[in-house]
Design a protein around this motif. Structure first.
Motif, PDB file in Angstrom:
ATOM      1  N   ALA A   1       0.843  -1.200   0.000  1.00 33.50           N
ATOM      2  CA  ALA A   1       0.000   0.000   0.000  1.00 33.50           C
ATOM      3  C   ALA A   1       0.877   1.248   0.000  1.00 33.50           C
ATOM      4  CB  ALA A   1      -0.930  -0.016   1.206  1.00 33.50           C
TER       5      ALA A   1
ATOM      6  N   GLY B   1       1.841   2.440  -3.130  1.00 34.14           N
ATOM      7  CA  GLY B   1       0.817   3.060  -3.965  1.00 34.14           C
ATOM      8  C   GLY B   1      -0.278   2.122  -4.453  1.00 34.14           C
TER       9      GLY B   1
ATOM     10  N   ALA C   1      -3.890   4.787   2.879  1.00 38.49           N
ATOM     11  CA  ALA C   1      -2.442   4.542   2.904  1.00 38.49           C
ATOM     12  C   ALA C   1      -1.815   4.676   1.520  1.00 38.49           C
ATOM     13  CB  ALA C   1      -2.169   3.164   3.487  1.00 38.49           C
ATOM     14  N   GLU C   2      -2.520   4.107   0.491  1.00 40.68           N
ATOM     15  CA  GLU C   2      -1.864   4.057  -0.815  1.00 40.68           C
ATOM     16  C   GLU C   2      -1.770   5.437  -1.473  1.00 40.68           C
ATOM     17  OE1 GLU C   2      -4.728   2.624  -0.063  1.00 40.68           O
ATOM     18  OE2 GLU C   2      -6.262   3.002  -1.598  1.00 40.68           O
TER      19      GLU C   2
ATOM     20  N   LEU D   1       4.169   7.758   1.164  1.00 40.56           N
ATOM     21  CA  LEU D   1       5.241   7.712   2.152  1.00 40.56           C
ATOM     22  C   LEU D   1       6.000   6.414   1.947  1.00 40.56           C
ATOM     23  CD1 LEU D   1       3.246   8.782   5.326  1.00 40.56           C
ATOM     24  CD2 LEU D   1       4.867  10.163   4.019  1.00 40.56           C
TER      25      LEU D   1
ATOM     26  N   LEU E   1       8.081   3.367   3.132  1.00 42.22           N
ATOM     27  CA  LEU E   1       8.066   2.670   4.420  1.00 42.22           C
ATOM     28  C   LEU E   1       9.074   1.538   4.372  1.00 42.22           C
ATOM     29  CD1 LEU E   1       6.336   2.674   7.023  1.00 42.22           C
ATOM     30  CD2 LEU E   1       4.765   1.141   5.848  1.00 42.22           C
TER      31      LEU E   1
END
Lengths: 401, 560, 217
Positions: free
Chosen positions: B459, B462, C81-82, C86, C88
């Motif tokens: 996620a 993207g 989130a997508e 950011l 991670l």
């Protein structure tokens, strides 16, 4: 409980759908039948018969565009239940059972509750070949007049299958009392199908024929008094016999074929059957050794006729009539009689056929294990169905004691 | 969002038929069935049931066979697992459970019957050399005995492997090796240490599956038809027999018998739950007694060996049916057919084809639906961060705990009313009810065990939730997904009553045909059906293991 | 490329549901582009929870959170989130085990960066070559060494064009020699791309190497 049963039966009679004889011509019926799929509910315990039904399906599809779906039953009562359940749910049209292989108590139950479509036999061109004179069982089933509500398709007569290599034909017990003596000498090697099974009840019925004081009373419904009187000897005989039966008469094969398997395995020496060609067919399929034979009793054995009948609400009744008519075709009947196929004796009167058609039936019963007509002996009429029902009940009571 | 509806939809699909079916069983049981002119309430059906000759024997054999089979299965499975925890040979043998689990009960029962008959394979193998028998012995009753012993035997063949699998599965969540090491360091024998220290940790996790085994043993119909006593029969068989009777007046007592069956199951589960308490206490005092377990180790070893025997008999039962399907002539006392060939297969090919096709279509459809629903539920659970509670798990297990006979007749009545009886749709739905719990059970743990950081990483790169689900979760879960599908398919293939009632007998599968034939057809033909019954689920398992192994042959981390 | 912007946390508070105990209270952070802010503290002090909050994975059934997360002027804590963009990184590389190394990189590469298959392939081949992993595109990630995996994971994150980096003890599973190498590799990229970076660790050496602000919890 009796009251409930009575109430239900009364209700069933009141609710009986009105009946009309089939008046259309066979051509009209066949035209309407095209494209239908007939759900033929038939007992499926016999592979030869299953294969024959499959063949029938292929033939009627080719010739009439009617498909057959063999609904396999362990007990014909299942099909009756289904029709009853459908009526209970109010489905008086478009029912899921189109054709039932039926006779005896099941036929009586359906006919008396108005669950059958018909009369239909007059609409079937091939019905004229049926032997109705010399073989009255094709129009009177277990003393119940068929009245065109069912179409005969195969005949049956009680025989006892044995292995002549194991049991000397000279020592065969050819009467009911002799059978008891034989069992005493050979404990554990005689049995009969479960009394709830029609063949099991038939074994007892055959014994009753010889042991009843007056066999003619069996043609009338079994009242309490008549039943007690007629069967007293039978139960005496049976109680003496029972400890000498297979598993000391404490359990029984569920069906005829299960009993035949016991004969094949060598557990028992006799297997009662309703099919005179049983030994021949079983030899042919490798189930029994070439030395298998059938025996009948000196005074004759009970014979009857198997029918197909159409429920009153059948969705595909035209297709069902086409199938029924096809079953009576001489070529179909000849194939049915061939022990390589089904080995089931014909319901037709060969004298009514053309010489060419008659010749189809000629082909040689040199097949091993097939009895001649003389060996088959007398065919005795079936008792009223109430006898069988009562024998079954009494037998169950005896077992649970 | 539609995903939020998944759990509710799933439970509705599962519980709807059960609730409705049960209602239409209870009402006739109290004499209320307007369609046949019976208007209740009345206790007459129960009176009829209680005064049926042999009723006491029916009840006795139902309860004793059910409880005995469950107790023995547990003891044997535990014995086997105790040994397997310390023996590589045994733990390797546990892989053989797959074919036993995959094969439907009825096929195993048919094979078992042939093994132990007086004219069966075991007697044939030792006759006449050891026994002197040239004909099957008279008076030896091995199948259909009134005590129900052969029924218990037949049930063991399936239930022991099932419980072994459940215990092995539960062992993964318990520090077995460490527990055993500590116990042994304290001077206990490995075997009794497993029973004293490991089993109590595992038991709570296998409780539900164990209750399912208990419920099944008490209410099974197809195996009981093949192996159980017929006069009087166990309760489930009695109810089925009456339901199939043409005499309308048999319906209400049949429904009463079905309700009684449910009561028996509930009572037995309750009894078992209560009995756990003193047994646990006894176990504790045994563990605290400080015995080093010499005698107990011997008993455990015996149980483990008996479990092996059960497994061996199960495999031999399947093999026996395969051999029969290939036998042309096989007479007593030959240990092997005197002629082998494919004649039976060739003769049956056309006849068996429709049932085979139905079996595959129904099994595939029910399995795919179950997988979709379960995935939707699990994905919803992850997204909402909420796990179903214990109650939901019990609801999910309900189809496995409630006796089928107690609601399937009512289901048929309902189906007839809406005109859906005898349709593939109805049969698929009824199979779904039994397939779904197993699919959920086998998929839930792997799904929940998936490292949440993998989808999180995806996620963060993207990918939206659908892409994460399709491109990350599904491929990573391919193996458990296919195994769950194989389990579901196997469950579907084995269904008897769940096909018979909604299919109104018009839809036949391998299993319904096999049970029909069991009443006495040619054993060679029964062999063909039983062999196919065993082969279909087994092929599904092979595919479930083989496909990921092939697809991921270049992905080391995903190899088993 | 957009103008680099700072990562700002305003009044971030995270509480445990149930007890109501605060793991993070009124946290204010501003991380400039190209700098690394290190958050240090013992395990269980809520560091990873804070990162989960920023990245959008906070388990809302277990925690209650308030406050704002912004990149420049963009407030992102309401986004899924997508869409926060950011990067991670965890202590494990977490390469998708069913995909090849190349596919792992392609997974994060936005369509906007390149559309054609060939172009996309070219981009990842170049990136691998620059990281000393030329020709590794078709490899099974499981066959890579720990250091190689860490580099691929970082490449994958960077190719997704993040606007900030969140690092959750990314070096803790590496041995000492490798740790220094990966640290250098990572921080070089952070500076080269002017990414604001939040590093969570319990290792003082990491904080020192990061060279930025230090916050202890």
């Amino acid at each position: 409980m009796r009251l409930l049963a009575l109430a239900v039966t009364t209700l069933a009679l009141l609710a009986s759908p009105s009946h009309a004889a089939e008046t259309r011509s066979f051509e009209d019926i066949a035209a309407k039948a095209r494209g239908q799929t007939v759900d033929w509910n038939a007992w499926a315990g016999d592979p030869q018969t299953n294969a024959f039904i499959t063949w029938v399906g292929a033939e009627v599809e080719r010739r009439y565009g009617v498909k057959v779906n063999h609904v396999k039953l362990t007990d014909t009562a299942e099909a009756v239940t289904r029709v009853v359940a459908e009526r209970a749910a109010g489905r008086n049209e478009g029912g899921g059972v189109d054709l039932i292989w039926i006779n005896g108590p099941n036929f009586l139950a359906m006919k008396s509750q108005g669950l059958l479509y018909g009369p239909v036999t007059q609409a079937l061109p091939n019905f004229r070949f049926v032997d109705t004179e010399r073989r009255p069982s094709s129009i009177v089933d277990f003393t119940v007049p068929v009245e065109g509500y069912a179409v005969p398709w195969r005949v049956a007569q009680i025989v006892y299958v044995y292995d002549s290599a194991r049991t000397d034909p000279k020592t065969l017990p050819r009467s009911i009392p002799a059978m008891l003596e034989w069992a005493k000498a050979n404990p554990g090697r005689l049995t009969h199908p479960n009394g709830r099974n029609f063949l099991g009840a038939t074994f007892l019925k055959q014994a009753l024929y010889e042991l009843a004081p007056d066999p003619s009373m069996l043609q009338k419904p079994a009242t309490d008094g008549a039943f007690g009187l007629a069967t007293a000897q039978l139960w005496t005989w049976y109680n003496v016999l029972r400890p000498y039966l297979w598993r000391e008469g404490r359990s029984f094969p569920e069906t005829g074929p299960a009993q035949r398997q016991l004969l094949a395995d060598g557990e028992i020496d006799f297997a009662v059957s309703f099919d005179p060609a049983e030994a021949a067919v079983s030899i042919n399929s490798g189930l029994l050794p070439d030395t298998a034979r059938v025996m009948t009793l000196e005074k004759g054995t009970i014979g009857n006729t198997s029918f197909v009948a159409i429920p009153y609400n059948a969705a595909d009744r035209e297709g069902a009539m086409v199938v029924a008519n096809f079953l009576l075709e001489p070529a179909t009947q000849a194939r049915a009689q061939d022990p390589k196929q089904m080995g089931s004796f014909t319901v037709l009167d060969l004298d009514k056929l053309s010489p060419d058609e008659r010749r189809l039936f000629d082909h040689p019963p040199e097949a091993k294990g097939l009895p001649t007509n003389a060996e088959l002996g007398n065919s005795l009429p079936e008792p009223h169905p109430s006898w069988m029902t009562r024998i079954t009940e009494e037998w169950e009571r005896l077992m649970n004691r | 969002m539609w995903l939020r509806l998944a759990p509710a939809l799933t439970l509705a699909l599962l519980l709807g038929p059960i609730g409705l079916g049960f209602a239409w069983t209870v009402l006739p049981a109290f004499g209320h069935m307007p369609s046949i002119g019976a208007v209740g309430p009345t206790l007459d059906p129960w009176r009829t049931l209680f005064v049926t000759s042999g009723f006491i024997d029916t009840l006795r054999v139902t309860v004793t066979a059910g409880l005995t089979a469950t107790c023995l299965s547990l003891v044997l499975a535990a014995g086997f697992c105790a040994i397997a925890a310390g023996s590589r040979t045994f733990s390797r043998l546990s892989r053989l459970v797959a074919p036993l689990l995959a094969t439907p009960h009825s096929a195993i029962a048919l094979g078992f019957a042939f093994l132990v008959l007086p004219s069966g394979w075991i007697v044939r193998a030792i006759s006449p050399e050891l026994t002197g028998w040239t004909r099957p012995p008279v008076g030896l009753v091995t199948i259909g005995d009134t005590a129900g012993l052969s029924l218990v035997g037949g049930l063991l063949l399936k239930e022991v492997p099932y419980l072994v699998l459940m215990i092995i599965g539960a062992s993964a969540q318990v520090p077995v090796a460490a527990t055993l090491a500590v116990s042994r360091a304290l001077g206990h024998r490995g075997l009794s240490a497993w029973v004293k220290a490991v089993l109590p940790q595992i038991y709570p996790q296998i409780r539900l599956p164990l209750y399912a085994v208990l419920a099944f043993s008490l209410s099974v119909v197809d195996v009981a038809i093949i192996l159980g006593p017929s006069q009087p029969p166990p309760l489930g068989v009695l109810a089925t027999r009456w339901f199939s009777d043409y005499d309308l007046s048999r319906y209400p007592p049949a429904a009463a018998a079905a309700v009684l069956q449910l009561i028996v199951v509930i009572a037995a589960i309750g009894l078992w739950r209560v009995a756990e308490i003193p047994i646990a206490a006894l176990g504790r005092s045994w563990a605290e007694g400080g015995s080093r377990g010499f005698a107990s180790a011997l008993l455990i070893r015996l149980a483990g060996i008996a479990a092996l025997l059960a497994g061996g008999l199960g495999l031999a039962a399947i093999l026996g049916m395969v051999v029969w399907s290939l036998a042309l002539v096989w007479r007593f006392p030959d240990a092997w057919p005197s002629a082998l060939g494919l004649a039976t297969w060739q003769a049956q090919a056309g006849i068996v084809a429709p049932a085979l096709a139905n079996t595959i279509i129904i099994g595939a459809a029910a399995t795919v639906l179950a997988i979709l629903l379960v995935l939707a539920c699990l994905e919803n659970e992850v997204r909402r961060g909420r796990r179903p509670g214990g109650a939901a798990l019990w609801l999910l297990f309900l189809p496995l705990l409630a006796p089928q006979i107690a609601f399937l007749f009512g289901v048929q009545v309902t189906l007839v009313r809406v005109g859906l009886d005898g349709t593939l749709f109805a049969v698929i739905w009824s199979h779904l009810v039994f397939v779904l719990p197993y699919v959920f059970l086998s998929l839930a743990d792997p799904f929940r065990a998936l490292d949440p950081r993998l989808p999180a990483t995806a996620a963060a790169l993207g990918a939206d939730p659908i892409r994460v689900f399709v491109t990350i979760k599904l491929p990573l879960l391919l193996r458990p997904l296919l195994i769950a599908a194989a389990v579901g398919f196997a469950v579907s293939v084995g269904q008897y009553l769940a096909t018979l009632f909604p299919g109104a007998g018009r839809i036949s599968t391998l299993t319904t045909d096999a049970v029909t034939l069991a009443s006495g057809a040619d054993r060679r033909i029964i062999g063909v059906y039983a062999a196919l019954q065993a082969a279909l689920p087994l092929l599904a398992y092979v595919a479930a293991l083989g496909a990921p192994a092939f697809l991921y042959r270049h992905r080391r981390a995903l190899r088993p | 490329m957009k103008q680099p912007a700072a990562l700002n946390l305003n009044e971030v508070t995270i509480r445990l549901r149930g007890t109501g105990a605060a793991l993070v209270e009124n946290l204010e952070l501003s991380i400039s582009p190209g700098t690394v802010t290190t958050l240090m503290g013992p395990s269980g002090s809520g560091k990873s929870t804070l990162l989960a909050f920023c990245a959008g994975f906070l388990d809302r059934s277990a925690f209650a959170a308030s406050g704002a997360v912004c990149i420049g002027e963009d407030r992102i804590d309401g986004l899924p989130a997508e869409r926060r963009r950011l990067g991670l990184l965890f202590q494990d590389a977490l390469l998708f085990p069913h995909l090849s190394v190349g596919s792992n990189l392609l997974f994060g590469l936005p369509r906007s960066a390149a559309r054609s298959r060939f172009e996309r392939r070219q981009i990842i081949e170049d990136a691998l070559a620059q990281a000393g992993l030329a020709g590794y595109a078709d490899r099974d990630p499981d066959t890579l060494s720990g250091g190689q995996r860490a580099r691929v994971a970082l490449l994958r994150t960077l190719l997704a064009e993040p606007r900030a980096l969140l690092l959750d003890e990314p070096f803790s599973k590496l041995d000492a020699a490798l740790r220094a190498e990966i640290r250098t590799f990572l921080f070089e990229h952070v500076r080269a791309r002017s990414l604001p970076t939040l590093l969570v660790t319990h290792d003082a050496a990491d904080a020192e190497a990061a060279g930025g602000a230090l916050v202890t919890s």
